[in-house]
Design an enzyme around this catalytic site. Structure first.
Site, PDB file in Angstrom:
ATOM      1  N   GLU A 363       0.145   2.357   5.596  1.00 25.18           N
ATOM      2  CA  GLU A 363       0.738   1.073   6.015  1.00 25.18           C
ATOM      3  C   GLU A 363       0.741   0.069   4.857  1.00 25.18           C
ATOM      4  OE1 GLU A 363       0.163  -0.199  10.007  1.00 25.18           O
ATOM      5  OE2 GLU A 363      -0.076   1.850  10.714  1.00 25.18           O
TER       6      GLU A 363
HETATM    7  N1  CAA Z   1       9.255  -9.564   7.656  1.00 23.53           N
HETATM    8  C1  CAA Z   1      10.590  -9.704   7.735  1.00 23.53           C
HETATM    9  N2  CAA Z   1      11.425  -9.408   6.712  1.00 23.53           N
HETATM   10  C2  CAA Z   1      10.867  -8.941   5.583  1.00 23.53           C
HETATM   11  C3  CAA Z   1       9.487  -8.767   5.433  1.00 23.53           C
HETATM   12  C4  CAA Z   1       8.663  -9.092   6.527  1.00 23.53           C
HETATM   13  N3  CAA Z   1       7.342  -8.950   6.494  1.00 23.53           N
HETATM   14  N4  CAA Z   1       9.238  -8.300   4.192  1.00 23.53           N
HETATM   15  C5  CAA Z   1      10.437  -8.176   3.574  1.00 23.53           C
HETATM   16  N5  CAA Z   1      11.415  -8.569   4.435  1.00 23.53           N
HETATM   17  C6  CAA Z   1      12.862  -8.637   4.189  1.00 23.53           C
HETATM   18  C7  CAA Z   1      13.175  -9.627   3.080  1.00 23.53           C
HETATM   19  O1  CAA Z   1      13.307 -10.938   3.577  1.00 23.53           O
HETATM   20  C8  CAA Z   1      14.488  -9.088   2.556  1.00 23.53           C
HETATM   21  O2  CAA Z   1      15.527  -9.460   3.406  1.00 23.53           O
HETATM   22  P1  CAA Z   1      16.794 -10.364   2.868  1.00 23.53           P
HETATM   23  O3  CAA Z   1      17.446  -9.567   1.801  1.00 23.53           O
HETATM   24  O4  CAA Z   1      17.626 -10.562   4.083  1.00 23.53           O
HETATM   25  O5  CAA Z   1      16.190 -11.619   2.352  1.00 23.53           O
HETATM   26  C9  CAA Z   1      14.325  -7.589   2.723  1.00 23.53           C
HETATM   27  O6  CAA Z   1      13.333  -7.381   3.707  1.00 23.53           O
HETATM   28  C10 CAA Z   1      13.921  -6.910   1.434  1.00 23.53           C
HETATM   29  O7  CAA Z   1      12.726  -7.524   1.005  1.00 23.53           O
HETATM   30  P2  CAA Z   1      12.171  -7.395  -0.477  1.00 23.53           P
HETATM   31  O8  CAA Z   1      13.251  -7.745  -1.457  1.00 23.53           O
HETATM   32  O9  CAA Z   1      10.891  -8.150  -0.528  1.00 23.53           O
HETATM   33  O10 CAA Z   1      11.935  -5.818  -0.570  1.00 23.53           O
HETATM   34  P3  CAA Z   1      11.213  -4.962  -1.668  1.00 23.53           P
HETATM   35  O11 CAA Z   1      12.026  -3.781  -1.938  1.00 23.53           O
HETATM   36  O12 CAA Z   1      10.816  -5.817  -2.832  1.00 23.53           O
HETATM   37  O13 CAA Z   1       9.917  -4.410  -0.886  1.00 23.53           O
HETATM   38  C11 CAA Z   1       7.727  -4.354  -0.036  1.00 23.53           C
HETATM   39  C12 CAA Z   1       8.975  -5.170  -0.289  1.00 23.53           C
HETATM   40  C13 CAA Z   1       6.727  -5.346   0.556  1.00 23.53           C
HETATM   41  C14 CAA Z   1       7.135  -3.769  -1.301  1.00 23.53           C
HETATM   42  C15 CAA Z   1       8.067  -3.242   0.993  1.00 23.53           C
HETATM   43  O14 CAA Z   1       8.899  -2.264   0.443  1.00 23.53           O
HETATM   44  C16 CAA Z   1       6.845  -2.563   1.578  1.00 23.53           C
HETATM   45  O15 CAA Z   1       6.182  -3.123   2.447  1.00 23.53           O
HETATM   46  N6  CAA Z   1       6.556  -1.329   1.121  1.00 23.53           N
HETATM   47  C17 CAA Z   1       5.462  -0.528   1.685  1.00 23.53           C
HETATM   48  C18 CAA Z   1       5.931   0.296   2.813  1.00 23.53           C
HETATM   49  C19 CAA Z   1       4.812   0.775   3.663  1.00 23.53           C
HETATM   50  O16 CAA Z   1       3.969   0.008   4.119  1.00 23.53           O
HETATM   51  N7  CAA Z   1       4.804   2.072   3.944  1.00 23.53           N
HETATM   52  C20 CAA Z   1       3.834   2.622   4.845  1.00 23.53           C
HETATM   53  C21 CAA Z   1       4.461   3.674   5.695  1.00 23.53           C
HETATM   54  S1  CAA Z   1       4.174   3.562   7.396  1.00 23.53           S
HETATM   55  C22 CAA Z   1       2.645   4.233   7.698  1.00 23.53           C
HETATM   56  O17 CAA Z   1       1.837   4.422   6.831  1.00 23.53           O
HETATM   57  C23 CAA Z   1       2.404   4.498   9.131  1.00 23.53           C
HETATM   58  C24 CAA Z   1       1.407   5.548   9.422  1.00 23.53           C
HETATM   59  O18 CAA Z   1       1.749   6.697   9.649  1.00 23.53           O
HETATM   60  C25 CAA Z   1      -0.020   5.178   9.578  1.00 23.53           C
END
Ligand code: CAA
Length: 380
Positions: A363
């Site tokens: 996550e």
């Molecule tokens: N809430 C709402 N919108 C969000 C958001 C949030 N928390 N975070 C980003 N966004 C939106 C942004 O506003 C943007 O939208 P707009 O273009 O309309 O403005 C869009 O999403 C893209 O955002 P970023 O440009 O910030 O995206 P990024 O490519 O730089 O990535 C990141 C951001 C935080 C690194 C994201 O990619 C991330 O969280 N990565 C990790 C993914 C992850 O947690 N994977 C885990 C897998 S699930 C798991 O593990 C489950 C399990 O089995 C236990």
């Protein structure tokens, strides 16, 4: 400011504590060894309400607040982090995601079964080449009018084989980048859906983790969650809350290991006295306790933010970052306090140490939490 838990919170925490001691503790070592989790135990967690705690009562959920949820997560995780990750994924990612963004039909058809334990859910975002970089989805969902055709592979999926319903994130329009991503509900028996081999893991071994293959899977349009292109936001919003659940899991792992170490130190004698009377051990316990209390405050603050309708992206990321480091630090020290006994299975702390590591990875890794935190504090 009121740090006191309500009577209801205490009741929920105690119910989770009793369940963990009575139902999860027996067999936890064996489940870890065999990498299995009996279906009856998942059913029981559903019957007791642990699988849909925060979901709306009209769809079978408990209608509880996030504070109640993190209290339960901490108690379950003290004993069995494999059980608590199933609870976490089903509650925070699957049920919350559907309850908040699903259509009425989706809630009736899917959510009402997921909240009760009749069915179990999985959340499918990660791919072989899109783990942290979640916008780089390779799984495709081609729009065919009244349905989509899904193709691709998902990796490291919790509840991979034990789930019945899968929330799947996929790219519909590559040109639009993250705005071309959608989220879908896929049923286990949809044609072309295939469960890959089980991962052999270091920790949380009782929970099943698999890769999943989608080979021309036909998904009805009514199974798309939200508007066209909402999938990435859906994933981000859902994961923000999921991180609070995993922070609570990390807190529980740390607290469980600390309690075991404290009890052990009061019984084990060396150099003529119980080892807790040696400062080398007492100071370790002091550090562990302080770190855990700090983690607990961060977890509670993030849960409170969510319950108050405040933004919890920052507080959730901070809680996860700190609690997962605490889980690692404390479990390593708990093994040390136990000495040689800490290295053998029957004392439980070696398992907790192995389980702790995943909380810094899934996550969103600790590095991802730092991206979220630094972007948030630097934006103004
Ligand atoms: N809430 C709402 N919108 C969000 C958001 C949030 N928390 N975070 C980003 N966004 C939106 C942004 O506003 C943007 O939208 P707009 O273009 O309309 O403005 C869009 O999403 C893209 O955002 P970023 O440009 O910030 O995206 P990024 O490519 O730089 O990535 C990141 C951001 C935080 C690194 C994201 O990619 C991330 O969280 N990565 C990790 C993914 C992850 O947690 N994977 C885990 C897998 S699930 C798991 O593990 C489950 C399990 O089995 C236990």
């Amino acid at each position: 400011m009121d740090f006191k838990l309500t009577e209801e919170h205490i009741m929920i925490r105690d119910a989770a504590r009793d369940f963990a001691k009575q139902e999860l503790l027996p067999g936890v070592i064996e489940r870890d060894e065999k990498q299995e989790f009996p279906k009856e135990l998942i059913k029981k967690m559903g019957e007791l309400g642990f699988l849909g705690m925060m979901a709306s009562p009209e769809y079978g959920g408990g209608g509880m607040d996030t504070i109640s949820y993190v209290l339960a997560m901490e108690e379950l995780s003290k004993i069995d982090a494999s059980a608590s990750v199933m609870v976490s994924v089903n509650n925070s990612l699957v049920c919350w995601g559907l309850d908040t963004f699903g259509s009425e039909e989706q809630k009736k058809k899917y959510l009402s079964k997921l909240t009760t334990g009749e069915k179990l859910g999985a959340f499918c975002l990660s791919e072989p080449e899109a783990g942290s970089d979640a916008t780089s989805q390779r799984t495709t969902a081609i729009d065919k009018g009244d349905h989509y055709i899904l193709n691709g592979t998902k990796n490291w999926i919790t509840n991979g084989s034990s789930a019945d319903y899968y929330l799947v994130i996929a790219q519909t329009d590559k040109e639009k980048k993250h705005k071309g991503i959608n989220a879908f509900i896929v049923e286990k028996d949809f044609e072309g859906f295939e469960i890959g081999p089980k991962e052999q893991k270091l920790g949380i071994r009782g929970s099943d983790t698999h890769s999943l293959n989608f080979n021309d899977v036909k998904v009805p349009k009514e199974n798309r969650i939200g508007e066209d292109g909402f999938g990435f936001k859906f994933a981000m919003k859902t994961l923000s809350g999921g991180r609070i659940g995993i922070a609570a899991q990390a807190l529980g792992i740390a607290a469980g290991a600390y309690e075991l170490a404290k009890d052990y130190s009061k019984q084990r004698k060396a150099f003529g006295t119980e080892i807790c009377n040696h400062q080398a051990i007492a100071f370790k316990l002091a550090d562990m306790h302080t770190q855990i209390e700090a983690a607990r405050h961060l977890v509670m603050k993030a849960a409170w933010d969510k319950d108050q309708g405040e933004n919890y992206d920052l507080s959730g990321a901070m809680a996860k970052l700190h609690a997962s480091k605490t889980a690692m630090d404390v479990t390593v020290e708990a093994v040390q306090v136990h000495g040689g006994n800490g290295y053998v299975k029957e004392y439980h702390v070696e398992r907790l140490m192995r389980d702790a590591k995943i909380t810094q990875i899934y996550e969103g890794t600790s590095e991802i939490q730092k991206i979220v935190i630094s972007r948030s504090i630097l934006k103004d």
